[in-house]
Every structure is written in C-alpha cells, then in structure tokens.
Design a protein around this motif. Sequence first.
Motif, PDB file in Angstrom:
ATOM      1  N   LEU A 232     -15.397   1.124   4.252  1.00 49.27           N
ATOM      2  CA  LEU A 232     -14.078   1.080   3.998  1.00 49.27           C
ATOM      3  C   LEU A 232     -13.285   0.156   4.931  1.00 49.27           C
ATOM      4  CD1 LEU A 232     -11.501   2.133   2.558  1.00 49.27           C
ATOM      5  CD2 LEU A 232     -11.350   4.144   3.959  1.00 49.27           C
ATOM      6  N   ASN A 233     -13.607   0.226   5.906  1.00 48.44           N
ATOM      7  CA  ASN A 233     -13.177  -0.847   7.053  1.00 48.44           C
ATOM      8  C   ASN A 233     -13.379  -2.083   6.637  1.00 48.44           C
ATOM      9  OD1 ASN A 233     -11.734   1.174   8.679  1.00 48.44           O
ATOM     10  ND2 ASN A 233     -13.399   1.408   9.817  1.00 48.44           N
ATOM     11  N   ALA A 234     -14.654  -2.222   6.196  1.00 49.78           N
ATOM     12  CA  ALA A 234     -15.029  -3.499   6.071  1.00 49.78           C
ATOM     13  C   ALA A 234     -14.442  -4.036   4.745  1.00 49.78           C
ATOM     14  CB  ALA A 234     -16.526  -3.740   5.764  1.00 49.78           C
ATOM     15  N   LEU A 235     -14.168  -3.294   3.678  1.00 48.73           N
ATOM     16  CA  LEU A 235     -13.341  -3.698   2.591  1.00 48.73           C
ATOM     17  C   LEU A 235     -11.981  -4.083   2.674  1.00 48.73           C
ATOM     18  CD1 LEU A 235     -14.523  -0.877  -0.158  1.00 48.73           C
ATOM     19  CD2 LEU A 235     -15.024  -3.288  -0.260  1.00 48.73           C
ATOM     20  N   MET A 236     -11.394  -3.424   3.683  1.00 50.01           N
ATOM     21  CA  MET A 236      -9.942  -3.523   4.082  1.00 50.01           C
ATOM     22  C   MET A 236      -9.866  -4.900   4.910  1.00 50.01           C
ATOM     23  SD  MET A 236      -8.319   0.147   4.795  1.00 50.01           S
ATOM     24  CE  MET A 236      -9.291   0.692   6.314  1.00 50.01           C
ATOM     25  N   GLU A 237     -10.803  -5.210   5.792  1.00 50.98           N
ATOM     26  CA  GLU A 237     -10.922  -6.449   6.369  1.00 50.98           C
ATOM     27  C   GLU A 237     -10.930  -7.731   5.592  1.00 50.98           C
ATOM     28  OE1 GLU A 237     -13.718  -5.970   9.664  1.00 50.98           O
ATOM     29  OE2 GLU A 237     -12.650  -4.532  10.698  1.00 50.98           O
ATOM     30  N   GLN A 238     -12.095  -7.219   4.472  1.00 46.79           N
ATOM     31  CA  GLN A 238     -12.388  -8.545   3.558  1.00 46.79           C
ATOM     32  C   GLN A 238     -10.900  -8.759   2.813  1.00 46.79           C
ATOM     33  OE1 GLN A 238     -15.012 -10.162   3.937  1.00 46.79           O
ATOM     34  NE2 GLN A 238     -14.430 -11.521   2.007  1.00 46.79           N
ATOM     35  N   ALA A 239     -10.399  -7.812   2.385  1.00 42.71           N
ATOM     36  CA  ALA A 239      -9.057  -7.716   1.546  1.00 42.71           C
ATOM     37  C   ALA A 239      -8.141  -8.572   2.391  1.00 42.71           C
ATOM     38  CB  ALA A 239      -8.716  -6.478   1.112  1.00 42.71           C
ATOM     39  N   LEU A 240      -7.910  -8.323   3.480  1.00 46.12           N
ATOM     40  CA  LEU A 240      -6.767  -8.899   4.373  1.00 46.12           C
ATOM     41  C   LEU A 240      -7.017 -10.356   4.548  1.00 46.12           C
ATOM     42  CD1 LEU A 240      -6.015  -6.116   6.890  1.00 46.12           C
ATOM     43  CD2 LEU A 240      -4.549  -6.883   5.149  1.00 46.12           C
ATOM     44  N   PHE A 241      -8.356 -10.665   4.775  1.00 45.71           N
ATOM     45  CA  PHE A 241      -8.727 -11.997   5.120  1.00 45.71           C
ATOM     46  C   PHE A 241      -8.629 -12.872   3.846  1.00 45.71           C
ATOM     47  CE2 PHE A 241     -11.981 -15.364   5.077  1.00 45.71           C
ATOM     48  CZ  PHE A 241     -11.560 -16.045   6.206  1.00 45.71           C
ATOM     49  N   GLU A 242      -9.209 -12.319   2.745  1.00 43.73           N
ATOM     50  CA  GLU A 242      -9.257 -13.225   1.677  1.00 43.73           C
ATOM     51  C   GLU A 242      -7.752 -13.385   1.118  1.00 43.73           C
ATOM     52  OE1 GLU A 242     -11.631 -11.078  -1.354  1.00 43.73           O
ATOM     53  OE2 GLU A 242     -13.271 -11.836  -0.422  1.00 43.73           O
ATOM     54  N   THR A 243      -6.783 -12.262   1.069  1.00 39.66           N
ATOM     55  CA  THR A 243      -5.605 -12.484   0.573  1.00 39.66           C
ATOM     56  C   THR A 243      -4.701 -13.548   1.705  1.00 39.66           C
ATOM     57  OG1 THR A 243      -5.025 -10.578   1.728  1.00 39.66           O
ATOM     58  CG2 THR A 243      -5.478 -10.600  -0.525  1.00 39.66           C
ATOM     59  N   GLY A 244      -5.129 -13.419   2.955  1.00 36.45           N
ATOM     60  CA  GLY A 244      -4.328 -14.403   3.844  1.00 36.45           C
ATOM     61  C   GLY A 244      -4.752 -15.664   3.676  1.00 36.45           C
ATOM     62  N   GLN A 245      -6.099 -15.755   3.309  1.00 39.57           N
ATOM     63  CA  GLN A 245      -6.544 -17.289   3.217  1.00 39.57           C
ATOM     64  C   GLN A 245      -5.854 -17.677   1.796  1.00 39.57           C
ATOM     65  OE1 GLN A 245      -7.562 -18.277   6.153  1.00 39.57           O
ATOM     66  NE2 GLN A 245      -8.978 -19.474   5.299  1.00 39.57           N
ATOM     67  N   HIS A 246      -6.021 -16.986   0.811  1.00 47.88           N
ATOM     68  CA  HIS A 246      -5.479 -17.640  -0.501  1.00 47.88           C
ATOM     69  C   HIS A 246      -4.102 -17.673  -0.495  1.00 47.88           C
ATOM     70  CE1 HIS A 246      -8.661 -17.348  -3.154  1.00 47.88           C
ATOM     71  NE2 HIS A 246      -9.181 -16.035  -2.783  1.00 47.88           N
TER      72      HIS A 246
END
Length: 483
Positions: A232-246
């Motif tokens: 779950l933590n990995a999913l949230m970190e990945q989501a935050l990173f990807e949306t921030g980059q986009h």
Amino acid sequence: MNIQVFVRASCAVSGIVLLVWAVGQIRPDPAEVQSTLNDSGPAPTGRMVTLSSSKSSVAGIQLAVVRRGDLLIARTLPARITYDDSRHVSVRAATDGVLERVLVKPGDVVVSGQTIAVLRSPDIGNARSEVMTRTAALELAESERVWWSTLCENVKRLVDAIASNTPVDTIEIQFRNATLGEYRGKILAGYSKSLLASRLSASVGEIGQTGAVSGRIVQQRQSQQHQALAELNALMEQALFETGQHRKQSRAEAKTAERDLMVAKQLLSTLLGMTEGSASKLDPSGNTTDLARLEIRSPFSGTVERRTHSATERVVGGTELFVIADTSELWVEADVRGRDWNALQVSDGDSVIVTTPATLTQRLDAKVYFVGREVDSLSGAIPLVARIANPNKILRPGLFARMEVPVGTLRDVIVIHDSAIVDLDGQDSVFVKSENGYEPTAVQVGIRSGDRVEIRSGLHEGQSIVVDGAFVLKSEMLLEGEQ
C-alpha cells in the motif's frame, strides 16, 4: 540833365531801404513761432468733417477712447499649415498582396475601425493558420495541465485520508466526485487488502494466545499484514511521484505552447505592421475559410486626405495606400531664422497670432507647442510649431500663413487700432471727435505690431477717435474740398 538823373537814383535807393526796414518789422521772430507751435500741439491737417447722426450710423462710424497701455511687439514670420502628427497617419500595405477592394475616396469621413480596403495576401493566410494551430495546441496543453494538477491534489488528499485510518466506505463517499483516474482503484484496493490483513492478523493473534492455532500460522498472518501495508505504501508513493511528475511536465508543455502562440501572433503582427494588441482588434482572424483576406481598417476617426491605389492593383509591403487625418486641430509651423532666435519671447503654451489667405483679415489664435532645437541645413531655420483649432475645416494642410510672434513689450505708451489711421496728403492722421464733428489730426506713428500702433505724438488720453469708418470721413472731407 545830370542833376535829374542823380535825383532819380537817390529816390530809388531811399525807397529800397525803406521797404527792407518795413519787412523786417513785419516778420515774426522764429523762436516765438516755434514756441507758439509747441504750445498749441499738432495742427489739424484739414477742415472739420460734419455728419448727421443718421449718416454716421449708415457710414458705420465707431469710436474708441485713447488710452495708455502696453504694446506687445511681434515679429511676423512666414509659416505653413501642416498636419498634427498625433492626428495624422499614413495607412500602408501590411505585406505583399493584391487590393481586392477599395471602399473610400479622398474627402470621405471615416470612423475608427471602419473597413477602408481589402487586401489578399498568402503570407497573411499562412501566419493566421499558424496562429490557429498554436492556439489549439495551447488549449490542449492547458487542459492537460489542469487534469494533472487536479489529479495530483486529489491523490494527496487520498493519501492523507488513508494515513488517518479513515474507513474505506467513508473515503469512497468523500472522493465520489473527485478526479483520481486509475489511482482510485489501485490505492483503494491496496488499502482494503491492508485493512483485511490487519484484521486477520489481529484475530489470529488472539486465538494463538489460547493455543488453538500454531505459532507458525500467527507469524504467517503477521507477515501478510506487513506485506500488504508495504504494498500500500509503495502504491501511494508511486502515485504521488507519477502525478507530481506529470503535473510538472504538463505545466512545461503549456508554457511552451503559450510561447509558440506568442511567437506566431508576433509574426502576424509584424506582417500587419502593428502591435500585438492592436492586431487583435483590427484583425480578429474570425474567418476560418479565407485566411488570406485582410480587411484594412481606419486606425482612428478622421477624413481620407489622400488615396494612392485602386482595386486589383498589386502592392508591396510598406506601400502607402491612404492618408487619414483628423483636421479639427492642425499645426502651424513657422521658420525662425538665426537673427530671431534670441529675440523670441515664447514658450510652450503661449499664444501667437496666425493669419492666412483663406481667412482674409481674420486673426486666429494658436498655442505654441514646441520650439525646435535642430537647425535645418537648407533653410538655416529652426521650426516653431503651434497648435491651432480648425472646427470649421477652413484651414488646409499646405496653406501659406503668417505667424506673429512676440519679441518684446513697450510699457505705458498710447496704443490705438491701425484702422484709425488714414493718409491725408502724405501725413498719418486720425479723426478726433469733437463737439462740432470729426477733426482730422496729424499723428506721429511709432512701432506697429499686428493691428496695434504706437502713437508718439498728436494724441492724448481721453480723446475719442474714429476706429471704424475713417475712410468714409476722408472721402467726405475730399468731396467738401472739391466743392
């Protein structure tokens, strides 16, 4: 015989002596004559002229009282009427093309933004097409930026809610209308799995304390819980990173699209020969099917002063097509020669008098706008420019004029209007009103300035003189003299 001749000669000589003595006794002393003339003032130059009241009224006799005052000394300079630079424009072809239509002619009154001609140009069509393409690209980039910015903010809120151990049902209600994209299913599924693993681990742990299940099963459940939480933590970190980059990328792409559109608009503005702001008003580019058609519009309200081309003619960029001007106010430009530079006593806003053939004897008031600094290499003069009102459009650019510019002031002198002075037998004279009529009186004229004249002798304060109708009195006096 000799005695008779001698007697006659003696008598003749005695007579001559007596005649010389008598003439000497009769002739007045010159000093006494001069004293008498000085005491009596200027002698009248002619007979008294009398007119009845009705005849005076018909003749238009006007009187004025002689007074002392200041006389502004003016220098008359050659001048010409020109356009006011701020109210005059040369409308030129924006780029190469063919005049499709010409809608106005010299003398037509136009208003700001009115179409005065139509030009067809491929360069304009290409530039407009580029602006439209870049505008669409910017709109797309802007929508992408808004999407990723909103998504990034919502994912952050979702992560904060999960970190607060908010129940899944509550989260689903809170984020029902929020934009989360594919991250909604991924993160909520991971969160549900983590919650389930936590409940199983907790229940097995309680049963394990009673010895109903083995310790290996308890450890397995705890391991599954930790694994679900880590996923779950990995999913949230990945989501935050990807949306921030986009979001960063979409912002950069929107900025790039905005710059590309600005360059395209500047190119179009350059072709149109105007600034980007004015181009947006005078060339809205609303026609999406005939991009090469350019409507040439009047930049302000005024009159078409000149037209140089007709329909179907080919023109190149920069060619003058029309001259449009607002002639309700014009410039008067006088040439100030070197000898007058230091004598002029004017500054911005001072009044000067202007006369032109178009206005006959009318004296027009103008306000000094500026005195030039640069000497013309051909004429050796500097320009003195004044603004003059032209509400009736009597004045025309190019018209010859004269400008009366002050160069000094005479203080406390007798000043009369030049219309009061007439020539009587070669002597400047005025008609002074008396009880019996109008008496012609010789005067000594001093400095003339415009329609005002200094009188150095012959008049004194308080006298009433004829300022309008003096030539009628002169004619009447001559007629009486002939009779």
